[in-house]
Design a protein around this motif. Structure first.
Motif, PDB file in Angstrom:
ATOM      1  N   UNK A  56     -21.838  10.504  -6.890  1.00 57.50           N
ATOM      2  CA  UNK A  56     -21.492  10.436  -8.310  1.00 57.50           C
ATOM      3  C   UNK A  56     -20.043  10.880  -8.475  1.00 57.50           C
ATOM      4  N   UNK A  57     -19.166   9.982  -8.913  1.00 59.55           N
ATOM      5  CA  UNK A  57     -17.737  10.315  -9.025  1.00 59.55           C
ATOM      6  C   UNK A  57     -17.446  11.518  -9.915  1.00 59.55           C
ATOM      7  N   UNK A  58     -18.198  11.690 -10.996  1.00 55.30           N
ATOM      8  CA  UNK A  58     -17.919  12.809 -11.909  1.00 55.30           C
ATOM      9  C   UNK A  58     -18.163  14.166 -11.265  1.00 55.30           C
ATOM     10  N   UNK A  59     -18.935  14.210 -10.207  1.00 49.40           N
ATOM     11  CA  UNK A  59     -19.182  15.472  -9.505  1.00 49.40           C
ATOM     12  C   UNK A  59     -18.030  15.851  -8.568  1.00 49.40           C
ATOM     13  N   UNK A  60     -17.092  14.915  -8.407  1.00 53.65           N
ATOM     14  CA  UNK A  60     -15.989  15.135  -7.475  1.00 53.65           C
ATOM     15  C   UNK A  60     -14.632  14.913  -8.133  1.00 53.65           C
ATOM     16  N   UNK A  61     -14.556  15.191  -9.425  1.00 57.11           N
ATOM     17  CA  UNK A  61     -13.308  15.103 -10.167  1.00 57.11           C
ATOM     18  C   UNK A  61     -12.683  13.709 -10.077  1.00 57.11           C
ATOM     19  N   UNK A  62     -13.544  12.684 -10.151  1.00 58.72           N
ATOM     20  CA  UNK A  62     -13.078  11.297 -10.098  1.00 58.72           C
ATOM     21  C   UNK A  62     -13.836  10.450 -11.116  1.00 58.72           C
ATOM     22  N   UNK A  63     -13.997  10.973 -12.316  1.00 59.49           N
ATOM     23  CA  UNK A  63     -14.819  10.322 -13.335  1.00 59.49           C
ATOM     24  C   UNK A  63     -14.174   9.066 -13.924  1.00 59.49           C
TER      25      UNK A  63
END
Length: 157
Positions: A56-63
């Motif tokens: 999930x991108x939002x969990x890795x500062x890539x939202x």
């Protein structure tokens, strides 16, 4: 040649690469050893190119997901493509037809990070003549899976 059993195996594994060999074998009607041999052959031949986790991108500062249409001059194009391909923010880079040279998909934290990426990593490249950026508002469907039509890859054995 890829037969219908290979296609079934590939479809199962691209949906969930952690599916056990025992489960894959049961789904395709083969023994575990025959299934493992087919998976090894598909991997060795380059049909299966890797085993990945989907994050999930939002969990890795890539939202923030953005698509950037890039116009390039031929002079320096190879160097620009190599430089962009090395950037972790760039998920995809496609040479395309039409009025633009490339389509780039990238993920960053937010619009400030997008602006910084474009200003620091894209626009300084000498071959870049113009960019046009589209920011996604949502992604109802996003998948790396490909459709596997029944007749693709050769005759069934």
């Amino acid at each position: 040649m890829i037969d219908s059993t290979d296609r079934k195996i590939c479809d199962i594994l691209q949906q969930n690469a952690r599916t056990s060999s025992t489960d894959v074998a049961a789904m395709v009607g083969l023994s575990v050893s025959a299934t493992n041999e087919r998976i090894r052959r598909l991997s060795d031949s380059g049909t299966i190119t890797g085993w990945h986790a989907t994050l999930r991108p939002d969990r890795f500062d890539a939202a923030l997901c953005a698509f950037v249409l890039i116009d390039m001059s031929y002079e320096g194009e190879a160097e620009a493509v190599a430089a962009l391909s090395q950037r972790d923010e760039v998920q995809e880079l496609h040479h395309i037809s039409g009025p633009h040279s490339y389509l780039m998909k990238l993920r960053v934290a937010d619009t400030a990070a997008l602006q910084a990426f474009l200003s620091e990593a894209v626009k300084p490249l000498p071959a870049i003549t113009r960019t046009e950026t589209v920011i996604t508002l949502g992604s109802p469907k996003e998948t790396p899976a490909i459709a596997i039509p029944a007749g693709i890859g050769g005759a069934d054995v």
